[in-house]
Design a protein around this motif. Structure first.
Motif, mmCIF file in Angstrom:
data_model
loop_
_atom_site.group_PDB
_atom_site.id
_atom_site.type_symbol
_atom_site.label_atom_id
_atom_site.label_comp_id
_atom_site.label_asym_id
_atom_site.label_seq_id
_atom_site.Cartn_x
_atom_site.Cartn_y
_atom_site.Cartn_z
ATOM 1 N N LEU A 159 35.737 53.760 -21.034
ATOM 2 C CA LEU A 159 37.145 53.869 -21.562
ATOM 3 C C LEU A 159 37.240 55.212 -22.316
ATOM 4 N N MET A 160 38.661 55.828 -21.622
ATOM 5 C CA MET A 160 38.847 57.199 -22.581
ATOM 6 C C MET A 160 40.223 57.124 -22.844
ATOM 7 N N VAL A 161 40.476 57.976 -23.981
ATOM 8 C CA VAL A 161 41.868 57.910 -24.609
ATOM 9 C C VAL A 161 42.378 59.359 -24.357
ATOM 10 N N ASN A 162 43.607 59.658 -23.493
ATOM 11 C CA ASN A 162 44.001 60.923 -23.184
ATOM 12 C C ASN A 162 44.816 61.340 -24.403
ATOM 13 N N VAL A 163 44.742 62.542 -24.641
ATOM 14 C CA VAL A 163 45.168 63.234 -25.910
ATOM 15 C C VAL A 163 46.070 64.624 -25.663
ATOM 16 N N THR A 230 40.436 68.475 -19.699
ATOM 17 C CA THR A 230 39.593 67.802 -19.075
ATOM 18 C C THR A 230 38.227 67.473 -19.970
ATOM 19 N N HIS A 231 37.967 68.344 -20.862
ATOM 20 C CA HIS A 231 36.767 68.399 -21.748
ATOM 21 C C HIS A 231 36.864 67.669 -22.923
ATOM 22 N N LEU A 232 38.375 67.711 -23.558
ATOM 23 C CA LEU A 232 38.569 67.265 -24.967
ATOM 24 C C LEU A 232 39.302 65.771 -24.886
ATOM 25 N N ILE A 233 38.506 64.834 -24.096
ATOM 26 C CA ILE A 233 38.946 63.393 -23.814
ATOM 27 C C ILE A 233 38.188 62.612 -24.913
ATOM 28 N N PRO A 234 38.556 62.000 -25.894
ATOM 29 C CA PRO A 234 37.649 61.171 -26.524
ATOM 30 C C PRO A 234 37.275 59.938 -25.740
ATOM 31 N N LEU A 235 36.296 59.281 -26.239
ATOM 32 C CA LEU A 235 35.498 58.041 -25.625
ATOM 33 C C LEU A 235 35.733 56.971 -26.444
ATOM 34 N N LEU A 236 36.393 55.893 -26.039
ATOM 35 C CA LEU A 236 36.792 54.548 -26.948
ATOM 36 C C LEU A 236 35.628 53.677 -26.719
ATOM 37 N N ALA A 237 35.137 53.511 -25.451
ATOM 38 C CA ALA A 237 34.279 52.276 -25.169
ATOM 39 C C ALA A 237 33.662 52.468 -24.035
ATOM 40 N N THR A 238 32.648 51.462 -23.499
ATOM 41 C CA THR A 238 32.291 51.480 -22.363
ATOM 42 C C THR A 238 33.351 50.391 -21.583
ATOM 43 N N LEU A 263 42.270 47.240 -25.315
ATOM 44 C CA LEU A 263 41.154 47.072 -26.652
ATOM 45 C C LEU A 263 41.865 47.613 -27.695
ATOM 46 N N LEU A 264 42.337 49.040 -27.494
ATOM 47 C CA LEU A 264 42.871 49.662 -28.703
ATOM 48 C C LEU A 264 44.101 48.960 -29.150
ATOM 49 N N MET A 265 44.828 48.367 -28.478
ATOM 50 C CA MET A 265 46.194 47.760 -28.926
ATOM 51 C C MET A 265 45.769 46.452 -29.535
ATOM 52 N N GLN A 266 44.612 45.950 -29.198
ATOM 53 C CA GLN A 266 43.933 44.658 -30.096
ATOM 54 C C GLN A 266 43.554 45.075 -31.524
ATOM 55 N N ILE A 267 42.961 46.435 -31.261
ATOM 56 C CA ILE A 267 42.581 46.945 -32.848
ATOM 57 C C ILE A 267 43.788 47.215 -33.583
ATOM 58 N N LEU A 268 44.944 47.787 -33.247
ATOM 59 C CA LEU A 268 45.836 47.931 -33.894
ATOM 60 C C LEU A 268 46.602 46.702 -34.357
ATOM 61 N N SER A 269 46.725 45.779 -33.396
ATOM 62 C CA SER A 269 47.253 44.326 -33.826
ATOM 63 C C SER A 269 46.516 43.691 -35.189
ATOM 64 N N GLU A 270 45.319 43.832 -35.129
ATOM 65 C CA GLU A 270 44.654 43.553 -36.368
ATOM 66 C C GLU A 270 44.788 44.150 -37.444
ATOM 67 N N GLU A 271 45.033 45.306 -37.566
ATOM 68 C CA GLU A 271 45.354 46.211 -38.476
ATOM 69 C C GLU A 271 46.639 45.932 -39.092
ATOM 70 N N LEU A 272 47.765 45.572 -38.139
ATOM 71 C CA LEU A 272 48.710 45.405 -38.559
ATOM 72 C C LEU A 272 49.238 43.774 -38.790
ATOM 73 N N SER A 273 48.375 43.033 -38.766
ATOM 74 C CA SER A 273 48.247 41.614 -38.598
ATOM 75 C C SER A 273 49.583 41.026 -37.720
ATOM 76 N N CYS A 274 49.468 41.490 -36.489
ATOM 77 C CA CYS A 274 50.731 40.990 -35.860
ATOM 78 C C CYS A 274 50.020 40.748 -34.243
ATOM 79 N N ASP A 275 50.708 40.285 -33.449
ATOM 80 C CA ASP A 275 50.487 40.049 -31.851
ATOM 81 C C ASP A 275 50.677 41.408 -31.234
#
Length: 524
Positions: A159-163, A230-238, A263-275
């Motif tokens: 899983l990659m995150v485009n920046v 093309t080379h500066l794309i962070p890895l988030l997970a498998t 998966l990223l949105m789930q992490i953000l929701s946990e940090e913010l204590s929201c759905d």
């Protein structure tokens, strides 16, 4: 080794499971500098009184705390807001009518990434048309990576995150760093309203791995030249991690593909204590998770991201707060003391929250109008600008010991030797002979060192918010900065002592500029 030790100390937990703040560590080990002995020698005559500058010793520990909290311009502004409210400043709203009083201290924010704070001299009980503004301006943004509006992608089972790249960063320094995300989100409230919230995920989430040398044998000879798309794309997970979070029934329509990984949105929701469904919009930066800390054999350096330009921002903020801590500090002041912190300097300042917007000058006009009440004399705002002075504070290029030839031979700023006054004949900096004299005179009277910088004639020169603000309304301006190395790297370095010198210089500017400026006569 010293930097590593301090970083580990920062992460230790007390019995109450709270993280030890750098300011507490510095206090424990007695690393604070004693206040500099400041002279009250007058400029021209022994009968003229120059106020003595009072400081609170070293601000290094507090700066480290500020840097560690301020991963983004939003967080830096929120921290500044917290400091100002704790010091008794009143929060204003740009949408409301202002009712200001002499001796009052106020501030407002714009976009939660731009802030203007000011303290009104108590001598303005009956407004004197033409009373000036003494301003230190800096910027809150730094080069970084930002999530694209549609960041979700996957390659080869990852899983990659485009920046997007923001500003002129040294992008190769972002490889093989422990990265995470921080910024702001819009969340739907239970009553249907939309709430603005800040978020910061402190644990490492992302990484941009370099290619093994076995697969790029010539990298050390030819240089590391990554393609930023093309080379500066962070890895988030498998990719397998995403499966558990996907809904069972998926639409085949391409328009239904989520903009960001669930998966990223789930992490953000946990940090913010929201759905997850309550997160309406996100504006996130990629950030390095390594804490800011002291370094060097004698703990004489600060190792940190975002020194350019949060170090200047914090020194200016603290100088304003400490220069008017009590009512007596403003009792003999005819001017208005101000700090202005802008966003988007790294990309040209042309934004609603950047120095290219009329934010600061609109606030000056409103202050003049509010203090004058029913009567505003002829051209009151323009006359106030003529009496005003702006210090544009942005980090400076210290001489690099391995690349001394990159500096002009007689202008090589060093660490621990004071603020650098920046000159450029082509107006890339706004400093003039007169403004440099006034700023150096403040330092001379109070025994503070200064240095000067001019770029080589065969090299291009960067710029700052100084020329933008100076040309916008014609305010006298000096460009200056704290010398540093590794500018625009993910990890920068500056001298610990220069932070305290900058803080003392800005304090001296606020507390004594009125007395000094009265003695200079030009164009009369």
């Amino acid at each position: 080794m010293a930097a590593t030790t301090l970083t580990r100390l920062q992460l230790l937990h007390s019995p109450s499971s709270t993280i030890i703040r750098p300011s507490l560590i510095l206090s424990k080990f007695h690393l604070h500098h004693p206040p500099r002995k400041l002279s009250t020698t007058p400029l021209c005559s022994t009968s003229d009184h120059i106020p003595q500058v009072k400081t609170k010793g070293s601000i290094i520990g507090d700066l480290l705390d500020y840097l560690n909290e301020s991963w983004t311009p939003f967080h830096a502004t929120a921290e500044a807001k917290r400091h100002l409210i704790a010091a008794g400043f009143h929060l204003l709203n740009e949408n409301d009518e202002w009712e200001l009083k002499p001796g009052g201290r106020y501030f407002f924010t714009r976009n939660m990434s731009c802030l203007v704070a000011f303290a009104i001299g108590d001598k303005m009980c009956k407004y004197s048309v033409g009373s000036g503004f003494h301003i230190v301006a800096a910027h809150t943004d730094s080069p970084c990576l930002k999530l694209k509006p549609k960041s979700a992608s996957s390659k080869s089972g990852y899983l990659m995150v485009n920046v997007q790249t923001y500003g002129g960063g040294l992008w190769h320094t972002w490889f093989d760093r422990d990265l995470s995300v921080a910024g702001r989100v819009i969340v739907r409230g239970s009553d249907g309203s939309f709430l603005h919230k800040l978020v910061k995920v402190k644990r490492p989430l992302l990484r941009v791995p370099t290619l093994a040398i076995h697969l790029d044998r010539n990298v050390n000879k030819d240089g590391f030249k990554p393609n930023l798309e093309t080379h500066l794309i962070p890895l988030l997970a498998t990719k397998q991690e995403e499966a558990s979070l996907e809904p069972k029934e998926k639409s085949n329509a391409s328009s239904s593909k989520p903009a960001h990984h669930s998966l990223l949105m789930q992490i953000l929701s946990e940090e913010l204590s929201c759905d997850i469904d309550d997160i309406i919009s996100i504006e996130l930066n990629i950030c390095d998770t390594q804490p800011s800390c002291l370094g060097g054999a004698n703990n004489e350096f600060i190792f940190s991201g975002r020194l350019d330009n949060l170090a200047s921002s914090y020194c200016a903020l603290r100088a304003l707060i400490d220069s008017c801590e009590s009512p007596a500090d403003l009792s003999n002041e005819h001017a208005v003391r101000m700090v202005a912190l802008f966003d988007n300097e790294e990309v040209g300042s042309d934004s609603c929250q950047g120095a290219g917007a009329p934010t600061m000058f609109q606030s000056i006009r409103r202050i003049v109008g509010s203090l004058a009440h029913e009567y505003v004399g002829e051209n009151a705002f323009e006359r106030a600008i003529r009496q005003s002075f702006l210090v544009s504070a942005d980090m400076a290029h210290g001489v690099h010991p391995n690349f001394t030839e990159k500096h002009e031979e007689h202008h090589r700023p060093e660490m621990h030797k004071g603020l650098v006054i920046k000159h450029n004949a082509n107006q890339r900096y706004a400093t003039s002979g007169l403004t440099a004299f006034l700023f150096k005179e403040i330092a001379k009277i109070h025994n503070l060192p200064t240095q000067e910088f001019v770029v080589r004639n065969d090299m291009g020169c960067g710029s700052t918010i100084g020329p933008i603000l100076a040309s916008g309304v014609g305010i006298r301006t000096v460009d200056c900065g704290i010398p540093q190395l590794s500018m625009h790297s993910v990890r920068e370095i500056c001298g610990k002592e220069d932070i305290d010198i900058a803080y003392q210089h800005f304090m001296a500017f606020y507390q004594s500029f009125s007395s000094i400026d009265r003695k200079l006569h030009v164009d009369y």
